[in-house]
Design a protein around this motif. Structure first.
Motif, PDB file in Angstrom:
ATOM      1  N   ASP B   1       0.826  -1.204   0.000  1.00 16.06           N
ATOM      2  CA  ASP B   1       0.000   0.000   0.000  1.00 16.06           C
ATOM      3  C   ASP B   1       0.863   1.259   0.000  1.00 16.06           C
ATOM      4  O   ASP B   1       1.922   1.287   0.585  1.00 16.06           O
ATOM      5  N   ALA B   2       0.381   2.279  -0.711  1.00 17.11           N
ATOM      6  CA  ALA B   2       1.079   3.556  -0.708  1.00 17.11           C
ATOM      7  C   ALA B   2       1.041   4.133   0.690  1.00 17.11           C
ATOM      8  O   ALA B   2       0.097   3.967   1.425  1.00 17.11           O
ATOM      9  N   GLY B   3       2.137   4.822   1.045  1.00 19.46           N
ATOM     10  CA  GLY B   3       2.225   5.397   2.373  1.00 19.46           C
ATOM     11  C   GLY B   3       1.517   6.725   2.455  1.00 19.46           C
ATOM     12  O   GLY B   3       2.120   7.788   2.301  1.00 19.46           O
ATOM     13  N   ILE B   4       0.232   6.688   2.684  1.00 18.75           N
ATOM     14  CA  ILE B   4      -0.579   7.899   2.815  1.00 18.75           C
ATOM     15  C   ILE B   4      -1.214   7.905   4.186  1.00 18.75           C
ATOM     16  O   ILE B   4      -1.930   6.968   4.542  1.00 18.75           O
ATOM     17  N   THR B   5      -0.940   8.935   4.935  1.00 19.77           N
ATOM     18  CA  THR B   5      -1.467   9.058   6.288  1.00 19.77           C
ATOM     19  C   THR B   5      -2.293  10.324   6.391  1.00 19.77           C
ATOM     20  O   THR B   5      -1.821  11.415   6.061  1.00 19.77           O
ATOM     21  N   GLN B   6      -3.519  10.150   6.848  1.00 16.93           N
ATOM     22  CA  GLN B   6      -4.384  11.297   7.086  1.00 16.93           C
ATOM     23  C   GLN B   6      -4.494  11.528   8.590  1.00 16.93           C
ATOM     24  O   GLN B   6      -4.624  10.577   9.362  1.00 16.93           O
ATOM     25  N   SER B   7      -4.468  12.790   8.982  1.00 17.34           N
ATOM     26  CA  SER B   7      -4.666  13.097  10.392  1.00 17.34           C
ATOM     27  C   SER B   7      -5.492  14.372  10.537  1.00 17.34           C
ATOM     28  O   SER B   7      -5.349  15.297   9.728  1.00 17.34           O
ATOM     29  N   PRO B   8      -6.378  14.413  11.534  1.00 13.40           N
ATOM     30  CA  PRO B   8      -6.745  13.293  12.397  1.00 13.40           C
ATOM     31  C   PRO B   8      -7.634  12.302  11.651  1.00 13.40           C
ATOM     32  O   PRO B   8      -8.044  12.567  10.529  1.00 13.40           O
ATOM     33  N   GLN B  25       2.308  11.941   2.601  1.00 15.42           N
ATOM     34  CA  GLN B  25       2.657  10.786   1.773  1.00 15.42           C
ATOM     35  C   GLN B  25       4.171  10.556   1.792  1.00 15.42           C
ATOM     36  O   GLN B  25       4.961  11.510   1.915  1.00 15.42           O
ATOM     37  N   THR B  26       4.527   9.300   1.662  1.00 14.59           N
ATOM     38  CA  THR B  26       5.943   8.942   1.633  1.00 14.59           C
ATOM     39  C   THR B  26       6.360   8.411   0.265  1.00 14.59           C
ATOM     40  O   THR B  26       7.457   7.879   0.121  1.00 14.59           O
ATOM     41  N   GLU B  27       5.488   8.557  -0.732  1.00 16.18           N
ATOM     42  CA  GLU B  27       5.719   7.966  -2.049  1.00 16.18           C
ATOM     43  C   GLU B  27       6.324   8.938  -3.053  1.00 16.18           C
ATOM     44  O   GLU B  27       6.634   8.554  -4.171  1.00 16.18           O
ATOM     45  N   ASN B  28       6.442  10.200  -2.679  1.00 19.74           N
ATOM     46  CA  ASN B  28       6.980  11.218  -3.589  1.00 19.74           C
ATOM     47  C   ASN B  28       6.128  11.371  -4.854  1.00 19.74           C
ATOM     48  O   ASN B  28       6.629  11.691  -5.935  1.00 19.74           O
ATOM     49  N   HIS B  29       4.815  11.138  -4.710  1.00 18.38           N
ATOM     50  CA  HIS B  29       3.914  11.306  -5.842  1.00 18.38           C
ATOM     51  C   HIS B  29       3.685  12.778  -6.136  1.00 18.38           C
ATOM     52  O   HIS B  29       3.587  13.598  -5.217  1.00 18.38           O
ATOM     53  N   ARG B  30       3.577  13.089  -7.399  1.00 17.77           N
ATOM     54  CA  ARG B  30       3.418  14.489  -7.788  1.00 17.77           C
ATOM     55  C   ARG B  30       2.026  15.030  -7.482  1.00 17.77           C
ATOM     56  O   ARG B  30       1.862  16.164  -7.059  1.00 17.77           O
ATOM     57  N   TYR B  31       1.007  14.211  -7.786  1.00 15.03           N
ATOM     58  CA  TYR B  31      -0.365  14.703  -7.700  1.00 15.03           C
ATOM     59  C   TYR B  31      -0.996  14.307  -6.370  1.00 15.03           C
ATOM     60  O   TYR B  31      -0.860  13.172  -5.914  1.00 15.03           O
ATOM     61  N   MET B  32      -1.710  15.250  -5.785  1.00 14.77           N
ATOM     62  CA  MET B  32      -2.451  14.971  -4.557  1.00 14.77           C
ATOM     63  C   MET B  32      -3.832  15.591  -4.651  1.00 14.77           C
ATOM     64  O   MET B  32      -4.020  16.616  -5.321  1.00 14.77           O
ATOM     65  N   THR B  71       6.379  18.430  -1.089  1.00 14.42           N
ATOM     66  CA  THR B  71       5.813  17.340  -1.885  1.00 14.42           C
ATOM     67  C   THR B  71       4.974  16.405  -1.037  1.00 14.42           C
ATOM     68  O   THR B  71       3.917  15.943  -1.465  1.00 14.42           O
ATOM     69  N   GLU B  72       5.416  16.135   0.175  1.00 12.13           N
ATOM     70  CA  GLU B  72       4.783  15.096   0.969  1.00 12.13           C
ATOM     71  C   GLU B  72       3.540  15.526   1.729  1.00 12.13           C
ATOM     72  O   GLU B  72       2.817  14.677   2.236  1.00 12.13           O
ATOM     73  N   ASP B  73       3.283  16.820   1.839  1.00  9.40           N
ATOM     74  CA  ASP B  73       2.164  17.276   2.661  1.00  9.40           C
ATOM     75  C   ASP B  73       1.169  18.109   1.864  1.00  9.40           C
ATOM     76  O   ASP B  73       1.548  19.031   1.134  1.00  9.40           O
ATOM     77  N   PHE B  74      -0.114  17.794   2.081  1.00 11.40           N
ATOM     78  CA  PHE B  74      -1.204  18.525   1.417  1.00 11.40           C
ATOM     79  C   PHE B  74      -2.242  18.795   2.488  1.00 11.40           C
ATOM     80  O   PHE B  74      -2.839  17.867   3.040  1.00 11.40           O
ATOM     81  N   LEU B  75      -2.435  20.072   2.810  1.00 10.77           N
ATOM     82  CA  LEU B  75      -3.325  20.454   3.888  1.00 10.77           C
ATOM     83  C   LEU B  75      -4.648  20.976   3.333  1.00 10.77           C
ATOM     84  O   LEU B  75      -4.672  21.749   2.375  1.00 10.77           O
TER      85      LEU B  75
END
Lengths: 117, 110
Positions: B1-8, B25-32, B71-75
């Motif tokens: 599974d892709a490393g995507i963590t949502q909080s809370p 995300q820990t996958e370095n994906h471009r699109y979020m 890259t890794e964070d989308f708020l």
């Protein structure tokens, strides 16, 4: 804008039997991707199968297969030998390959599948 | 599974308060992407990002803003929460064909 329609809000199937979930979409594009996602009660979205529009051959993944009718803009999902673990909400989704809309998935409203023992 | 963590994963908040949901995300994906899921509506796109500091609106963006400084964070921020924003929120990432989803955040606005 593309739209995705799932006309069956709910479906049920007996364990070990086959069920087909319907999906139609509206687009003026010739190249795109189509997907089926499964969402069990855990809420996790799981990719079941994908289809590239330029491929005429229908995609299959084990017990899951699609009937892709490009001219009719239809993309149905067939589940063979249904199992209790197949019970979930199923979403059909479309992704364009053109321009800015390339970036997003458009989802249908979902079909809730119940599997009866 | 892709490393995507949502909080809370769950949050109850009061009407009128600001709320920020985080997707990491820990996958370095471009699109979020941020989607909301409501009964009878499927998943609807709120905002998306196609790179650091590159974002755009989706179909239900009113009342929401986003930021992507890394890259890794989308708020996702609800500027002043309303009861109509009670929903389950999903983050997704994509690099090529397939989109991967986080586990969702259930937000209740009372």
């Amino acid at each position: 804008a593309q739209t995705v329609t799932q006309s069956q809000p709910e479906m049920s199937v007996q364990e070990a039997e086959t069920v087909t979930l319907s999906c139609t979409y509206d687009t003026s594009e010739s190249d795109y991707y189509l997907f089926w996602y499964k969402q069990p009660p855990s809420r996790q979205m799981i990719l079941v199968i994908r289809q590239e529009a330029y491929k005429q051959q229908n995609a299959t993944e084990n017990r899951f297969s699609v009937n892709f009718q490009k001219a009719a803009k239809s993309f149905s999902l067939k589940i063979s030998d249904s199992q209790l673990g197949d019970a979930a909400m199923y979403f059909c989704a479309y992704r364009s390959l053109l321009g800015g809309s390339n970036y997003k998935l458009t989802f249908g409203k979902g079909t809730l599948l119940t599997v009866n023992p | 599974d892709a490393g995507i963590t949502q909080s809370p994963r769950h949050k109850v908040t009061e009407t009128g308060t600001p709320v920020t949901l985080r997707c990491h995300q820990t996958e370095n994906h471009r699109y979020m992407y941020w989607y909301r899921q409501d009964p009878g509506h499927g998943l609807r796109l709120i905002h998306y990002s196609y790179g650091v500091k590159d974002t755009d609106k989706g179909e239900v963006s009113d009342g929401y803003s986003v930021s992507r400084s890394k890259t890794e964070d989308f708020l996702l921020t609800l500027e002043s929460a309303t009861s109509s924003q009670t929903s389950v929120y999903f983050c997704a990432t994509r690099e090529n064909t397939e989109a991967f989803f986080g586990q969702g955040t259930r937000l209740t606005v009372v």
